[in-house]
Write a protein that holds these residues in place. Structure first.
Motif, short mmCIF file in Angstrom:
data_model
loop_
_atom_site.label_atom_id
_atom_site.label_comp_id
_atom_site.label_asym_id
_atom_site.label_seq_id
_atom_site.Cartn_x
_atom_site.Cartn_y
_atom_site.Cartn_z
N MET A 1 0.80 -1.22 0.00
CA MET A 1 0.00 0.00 0.00
C MET A 1 0.84 1.28 0.00
N ALA A 2 2.15 1.13 -0.10
CA ALA A 2 3.02 2.31 -0.12
C ALA A 2 2.70 3.16 -1.35
N MET A 3 2.89 4.47 -1.19
CA MET A 3 2.63 5.41 -2.29
C MET A 3 3.92 6.14 -2.65
N PRO A 4 4.19 6.39 -3.93
CA PRO A 4 3.31 6.16 -5.09
C PRO A 4 3.40 4.76 -5.68
N HIS A 5 4.21 3.86 -5.09
CA HIS A 5 4.27 2.49 -5.61
C HIS A 5 4.60 1.56 -4.46
N ALA A 6 4.35 0.28 -4.65
CA ALA A 6 4.62 -0.72 -3.63
C ALA A 6 6.10 -0.76 -3.29
N ALA A 7 6.42 -1.23 -2.08
CA ALA A 7 7.80 -1.28 -1.61
C ALA A 7 8.11 -2.69 -1.13
N ILE A 8 9.40 -3.08 -1.25
CA ILE A 8 9.81 -4.42 -0.83
C ILE A 8 11.24 -4.40 -0.30
N LEU A 9 11.49 -5.23 0.68
CA LEU A 9 12.83 -5.47 1.22
C LEU A 9 13.00 -6.97 1.27
N ALA A 10 13.95 -7.51 0.51
CA ALA A 10 14.03 -8.95 0.41
C ALA A 10 15.44 -9.43 0.11
N ASP A 11 15.73 -10.64 0.57
CA ASP A 11 16.94 -11.35 0.18
C ASP A 11 16.65 -12.05 -1.14
N VAL A 12 17.61 -11.98 -2.06
CA VAL A 12 17.44 -12.56 -3.40
C VAL A 12 18.60 -13.51 -3.68
N ARG A 13 18.25 -14.70 -4.17
CA ARG A 13 19.26 -15.69 -4.52
C ARG A 13 19.01 -16.16 -5.95
N MET A 14 20.04 -16.07 -6.80
CA MET A 14 19.96 -16.55 -8.17
C MET A 14 21.03 -17.60 -8.41
N ASP A 15 20.67 -18.67 -9.07
CA ASP A 15 21.63 -19.74 -9.37
C ASP A 15 21.45 -20.20 -10.81
N GLY A 16 22.57 -20.34 -11.53
CA GLY A 16 22.54 -20.92 -12.86
C GLY A 16 21.79 -20.12 -13.90
N ILE A 17 21.84 -18.79 -13.83
CA ILE A 17 21.17 -17.95 -14.82
C ILE A 17 22.03 -17.90 -16.08
N GLU A 18 21.54 -18.42 -17.18
CA GLU A 18 22.31 -18.49 -18.41
C GLU A 18 22.30 -17.15 -19.14
N LEU A 19 23.48 -16.57 -19.32
CA LEU A 19 23.58 -15.23 -19.91
C LEU A 19 23.39 -15.23 -21.42
N ASP A 20 23.44 -16.39 -22.04
CA ASP A 20 23.25 -16.48 -23.48
C ASP A 20 21.91 -15.90 -23.92
N TYR A 21 20.93 -15.93 -23.03
CA TYR A 21 19.61 -15.42 -23.37
C TYR A 21 19.59 -13.91 -23.55
N PHE A 22 20.63 -13.22 -23.06
CA PHE A 22 20.68 -11.76 -23.20
C PHE A 22 21.34 -11.33 -24.50
N ARG A 23 21.76 -12.28 -25.33
CA ARG A 23 22.47 -11.94 -26.56
C ARG A 23 21.68 -11.01 -27.48
N PRO A 24 20.38 -11.24 -27.71
CA PRO A 24 19.64 -10.31 -28.58
C PRO A 24 19.63 -8.88 -28.04
N LEU A 25 19.63 -8.72 -26.72
CA LEU A 25 19.64 -7.38 -26.13
C LEU A 25 20.99 -6.70 -26.28
N THR A 26 22.07 -7.41 -26.01
CA THR A 26 23.40 -6.80 -26.05
C THR A 26 23.85 -6.48 -27.47
N ARG A 27 23.31 -7.20 -28.45
CA ARG A 27 23.69 -6.92 -29.84
C ARG A 27 23.35 -5.50 -30.25
N HIS A 28 22.35 -4.91 -29.64
CA HIS A 28 21.97 -3.53 -29.96
C HIS A 28 23.09 -2.55 -29.59
N TYR A 29 24.00 -2.97 -28.72
CA TYR A 29 25.10 -2.12 -28.28
C TYR A 29 26.44 -2.62 -28.81
N ASP A 30 26.39 -3.38 -29.91
CA ASP A 30 27.60 -3.91 -30.54
C ASP A 30 28.38 -4.83 -29.63
#
Length: 207
Positions: free
Chosen positions: A29-58
């Motif tokens: 209910m925070a204004m002007p947008h919702a708020a969050i405080l959290a621990d985040v854990r990422m494992d095994g995120i394959e960066l190959d999926y970002f290739r179409p995005l990074t190509r725009h920047y050579d």
């Protein structure tokens, strides 16, 4: 303000093999947008999926896996990203410089965008970025100058990078980078960098 009454737990698969876990609390209910405080854990995120995005920047990204552990606070009055540990393993990154005749001046656009983003992150007091330990292992970084005659490619292979105490806030003190690699696949190369954040232009010592 900065009170988070609702518990939030999330688990998800990212790009099929990757895993994401979020544990924390939110104020929906925070204004002007919702708020969050959290621990985040990422494992095994394959960066190959970002290739179409990074190509725009050579930039071409091949392979690579990201794992990270940290805490995020996103609220109307404060935005903080704290990485306790992050590791990228086995990525190949290649930047191609096309010169003034590149595709619609993409390189210049990327440079301006990157500079503007860095300045905004440095100058905006509400955005705090901290990283205690960042590591890149078994990776390759290359620079291709397609505008030169003849064109050439420079690269570092078997690259290992360790970054400690990275921040965009001067009050956090200097950060340190250690790099070990093989220049052009054979020449042993070592670099030590101490950088000071919170300045309009890069401020660092390199050995």
């Amino acid at each position: 303000e900065r009170t988070y009454p609702s518990a939030v737990h999330l688990t998800a698969s990212v790009f099929e093999r990757g895993k994401l876990k979020v544990d924390g609390n939110a104020d929906f209910m925070a204004m002007p947008h919702a708020a969050i405080l959290a621990d985040v854990r990422m494992d095994g995120i394959e960066l190959d999926y970002f290739r179409p995005l990074t190509r725009h920047y050579d930039v071409v990204v091949k392979g690579g896996v990201l794992s990270a552990d940290g805490r995020v606070e996103y609220a109307p009055t404060v935005k903080t990203v704290e990485l306790r540990d992050a590791r990228v393993d086995g990525v190949a990154v290649e930047y191609m410089h096309k010169g003034a005749k590149g595709v619609k001046g993409v390189s210049k656009v990327a440079e301006k965008a990157g500079t503007a983003a860095a300045e905004a992150a440095t100058e905006k007091p509400g955005l705090i970025i901290r990283a205690a330990n960042l590591e890149v292992a078994r990776s390759t970084f290359a620079f291709v100058n397609a505008a030169a005659k003849p064109p050439y490619r420079l690269y570092l292979s078997d690259t290992r990078v360790k970054i400690k105490n990275f921040s965009n806030q001067r009050a956090e003190g200097p950060g340190d980078v250690e790099l070990a690699a093989k220049f052009m696949g054979t020449g042993p190369t070592a670099m030590q960098v101490r950088f000071r954040p919170g300045t309009p232009r890069p401020d660092m010592d390199i050995k």
